[in-house]
Design an enzyme around this catalytic site. Structure first.
Site, short mmCIF file in Angstrom:
data_model
loop_
_atom_site.label_atom_id
_atom_site.label_comp_id
_atom_site.label_asym_id
_atom_site.label_seq_id
_atom_site.Cartn_x
_atom_site.Cartn_y
_atom_site.Cartn_z
CB CYS A 69 -1.00 -0.02 1.16
SG CYS A 69 -0.28 0.17 2.81
CG HIS A 120 -6.69 0.51 -1.77
ND1 HIS A 120 -6.86 -0.15 -0.57
CD2 HIS A 120 -7.68 0.07 -2.58
CE1 HIS A 120 -7.92 -0.93 -0.64
NE2 HIS A 120 -8.44 -0.82 -1.84
CG HIS A 130 -4.57 0.14 3.76
ND1 HIS A 130 -3.90 -0.86 3.10
CD2 HIS A 130 -5.43 0.68 2.85
CE1 HIS A 130 -4.34 -0.94 1.86
NE2 HIS A 130 -5.26 0.00 1.68
#
Length: 354
Positions: A269, A329, A317
């Site tokens: 990520c 993402h 994240h």
């Protein structure tokens, strides 16, 4: 009168056999309980599997960001160690030259018999040059003392460099140990998630990993070819660099998630975010918990395309906001880089880089 009966004796062999059988059965039951082969594990519903898998992925991502941070620190320690070692080698070479010069001076004094320089000149066959020679000897003595002091100083500096290098080596060793621990945690969590998913049918796995059907057409690598960022996303970006980052993120739709990867063909990520802004000429930190401090914090209501959006209380994240409540993402190993709603995870904050 009641008859007297002799009590019946129990067979020692029979008792032993029954006891042995009981122990054997108990042992078998115990063994079955530990190895899990004697009873069927409870059948989990796809929803329960999804909940467990999501938790494992989130825990793995926390460990991944710690791994990324430790890797950056290890890289810094390696660079500093190499610099210190190179400098120590250069200083040592210079020291050796100074030592050779001092050795030549000492050898000359030994050849001259170790006489006091003033007496040497007094016995010279050329008395007219006595004063000039005496002045030379004074200067030579001063230079020799200076050379000795210089050598001592260089020795101290080299020892300091070696001490600093030892500290960096210790730090590097510690970082490498830390990397190993995080790697073990990550692979363990991901293996557990894979085992859970393997119990499901292909259709059930698709339901578990595909939480946003609207973007299904964009999740395959083949569908990625030729994709560019939608006009509204780049047009609404606050500046050209944010627009370039958004465009890069869209160009990577369908790329696989690989923990620790920063592109160009696979990402985790924070690696995707770092690569997106690198393409726009901006250097971002490697980890989510550092990236959130790399720009100006903005509220959820103020989000613009190109903003970084963070999730979970541990900031584990990150995604790149593209407008209309959505982001691009790198989710987890079960799903490639994709577009998704920011509402699918607990929102923690946002940052505008430029």
């Amino acid at each position: 009168m009641a008859a007297h009966r002799k009590p019946r004796q129990r067979s020692a062999g029979g008792t032993t056999a029954r006891t042995a059988a009981t122990i054997a059965l108990a042992g078998a039951a115990t063994a079955t309980g530990f190895d899990g082969t004697g009873h069927a594990e409870p059948q989990l519903t796809p929803a329960q599997v999804k909940a467990k898998v999501d938790k494992l992925y989130q825990e793995a991502e926390v460990a991944t960001e710690k791994y990324n941070g430790a890797k950056e620190k290890a890289k810094t320690a390696e660079t500093r160690l190499a610099t210190l070692q190179d400098e120590a080698a250069r200083r040592t070479e210079k020291l050796n030259s100074a030592r050779e010069a001092l050795g030549s001076m000492a050898a000359a004094q030994y050849r001259d018999g170790g006489l006091d320089p003033a007496l040497h000149l007094a016995l010279s066959s050329d008395p007219d040059r006595y004063l000039e020679g005496a002045e030379f000897v004074e200067r030579a003595g001063t230079r020799q003392a200076s050379s000795v002091a210089s050598v001592r100083k260089q020795l101290r500096e080299i020892e300091q460099l070696r001490g600093a290098a030892h500290i960096e080596l210790t730090s590097l060793t510690s970082r490498r140990t830390e990397l190993g621990k995080h790697k073990t945690t990550i692979t363990g969590k991901l293996d557990s998630a894979r085992r859970l998913l393997s119990r499901l049918t292909a259709e059930e796995r698709a339901q578990v990993t595909e939480s946003d059907p609207a973007r299904a057409s964009r999740t395959s690598t083949g569908a990625r070819d030729g994709l560019t960022a939608p006009g509204p996303a780049t047009a609404q970006a606050p500046n050209s660099r944010a627009a370039a980052a958004v465009s890069y993120a869209y160009s990577k739709l369908g790329s696989p998630y690989v923990w620790g990867a920063t592109g160009p063909d696979a990402f985790d990520c924070s690696g995707l975010i770092q690569a997106a802004y690198r393409s726009a000429g901006i250097s971002l930190p490697r980890t989510t918990y550092a990236q959130i401090g790399a720009g100006q914090r903005v509220s959820r209501s103020e989000l613009l395309p190109g903003d970084l959006v963070f999730f979970y209380s541990g900031i584990s994240h990150v995604g790149l906001y593209v407008g209309n409540g959505r982001m691009v993402h790198a989710p987890n190993p079960s799903a490639p880089v994709r577009e998704a709603p920011i509402s699918e995870m607990p929102f923690a904050g946002a940052t505008r880089v430029v």
